[in-house]
Design a protein around this motif. Structure first.
Motif, short mmCIF file in Angstrom:
data_model
loop_
_atom_site.label_atom_id
_atom_site.label_comp_id
_atom_site.label_asym_id
_atom_site.label_seq_id
_atom_site.Cartn_x
_atom_site.Cartn_y
_atom_site.Cartn_z
N GLY A 132 0.77 -1.26 0.03
CA GLY A 132 0.18 -0.08 0.01
C GLY A 132 0.86 1.27 0.04
O GLY A 132 2.04 1.16 0.07
N GLY A 152 -4.66 5.12 -0.46
CA GLY A 152 -4.34 3.59 -0.53
C GLY A 152 -5.41 2.99 -0.03
O GLY A 152 -5.77 1.67 -0.55
N GLU A 153 -6.26 3.43 0.79
CA GLU A 153 -7.63 2.65 1.45
C GLU A 153 -8.53 2.58 0.26
O GLU A 153 -8.93 1.63 0.05
CB GLU A 153 -8.05 3.40 2.56
N GLY A 185 -7.20 0.27 -2.40
CA GLY A 185 -7.41 -1.10 -2.11
C GLY A 185 -8.98 -1.67 -1.70
O GLY A 185 -8.76 -2.64 -1.37
N ARG A 195 -11.93 -3.70 -2.30
CA ARG A 195 -12.61 -4.73 -2.88
C ARG A 195 -13.94 -4.70 -2.81
O ARG A 195 -14.53 -4.32 -2.08
CB ARG A 195 -11.89 -5.89 -2.42
N LEU A 207 -7.06 -2.55 4.52
CA LEU A 207 -5.51 -2.23 4.60
C LEU A 207 -5.57 -0.82 5.07
O LEU A 207 -5.65 0.39 4.31
CB LEU A 207 -5.33 -2.38 3.11
N THR A 248 -9.23 -0.23 -8.15
CA THR A 248 -7.99 -0.87 -8.16
C THR A 248 -7.30 -0.66 -9.44
O THR A 248 -5.89 -0.76 -9.24
CB THR A 248 -8.29 -2.13 -8.01
#
Length: 293
Positions: free
Chosen positions: A35, A155-156, A159, A161, A174, A205
């Motif tokens: 990350g 980054g969150e 990341g 999904r 994350l 993503t």
């Protein structure tokens, strides 16, 4: 060794020495999850290794620590930035000492940080900036909407999904703190997610941070915010927090929403709730009238 940071370190065990870069290569995947934070740590330690000219050591001394602090200050780093870099260094060196790679460590003391003004976007600024970003990439525009309404870090958000979403809320696994958190979605944040292609692992993503930041900087220039150094993507997280506090949400709830490990981090936004103090005035005025009577 020569250069601006001349070193003359003595080692007790010359056969067991390693540079910061070598230690990072050895333990980075153990200490930090993939990350943006791991990327930043790699950059931090790489810079510190460069300052030490790649020196190998079996013990990390106070002299070495002072060399790093002095060099970072000469490069214009604030105390807050130095603290972040030293936190990464301390974590790496403690692991190396535990594994027997180095023999001793100095005491890492946190430098005093200034409480600077937190910049956040006004609604009109948001409209102009987001419009300019959306012209460059519809995906980037939706990503900005998601970030500003969830307070997520870059980054969150990248990341995230599809399986991390449940009806009207998302869970970030994350995180910088290593602790997961769930937040509910606004209507436009939910729409920003749903417009993404399901064939990918997550709604955002396929976003590359470097390309997103480049588009952000171009849009920032176009809308007249290019001269403001604080108008970076992280301002979206600040804006989310600021709006919550200004809207009357108590600081503890804001802490939970943002995933801050300590309340002190969230208290940076507390001054924005000063409107709540207006209810105190009638009480004081009543007390003054009673005293005068």
């Amino acid at each position: 060794m020569s250069g601006p940071y001349r070193l003359s370190y003595q080692f007790q065990n010359a056969s067991n020495q390693a540079s910061l870069r070598a230690l990072l290569d050895r333990y980075v995947d153990v200490l930090w999850e993939p990350g943006s934070h791991k990327y930043n740590v790699t950059s931090f330690v790489g810079e510190l290794d460069e300052i030490l000219l790649g020196a190998e050591f079996s013990e990390f001394t106070d002299e070495m620590l002072d060399t790093l602090t002095s060099a970072l200050r000469k490069r214009g780093n604030s105390n807050a930035t130095i603290n972040r870099k030293m936190a990464a260094l301390s974590k790496l060196l403690k692991k190396a000492q535990k594994m027997g790679d180095i023999q001793s460590l100095p005491e890492f003391k946190r430098l005093k940080e200034k409480a600077g003004r937190i910049r956040f976007l006004e609604p009109e600024e948001e409209n102009r900036l987001f419009a300019a970003i959306s012209e460059k990439s519809e995906l980037y525009g939706r990503f900005c909407i998601f970030l500003i309404d969830t307070g997520a870090r870059l980054g969150e958000g990248i990341g995230l999904r599809w399986q991390d979403m449940n009806q009207d809320r998302v869970t970030f696994w994350l995180t910088k703190s290593g602790k997961s958190r769930s937040v509910p979605l606004t209507e436009r944040a939910a729409a920003a997610i749903q417009a993404s292609e399901r064939r990918r692992r997550g709604p955002f993503t396929n976003i590359v941070q470097a390309k997103f930041r480049a588009a952000w900087n171009e849009a920032k220039q176009e809308v007249g915010l290019g001269a403001e150094p604080d108008v970076v993507p992280h301002i979206l997280r600040h804006t989310c927090a600021s709006r919550l506090v200004q809207g009357g949400i108590d600081i503890r709830r804001v802490q939970t929403w943002l995933g801050h490990q300590t309340l002190q981090m969230t208290m940076r936004y507390a001054h924005l709730a000063s409107g709540d103090l207006d209810v105190c005035v009638p009480v004081l005025e009543h007390a003054a009238r009673v005293k005068a009577g």
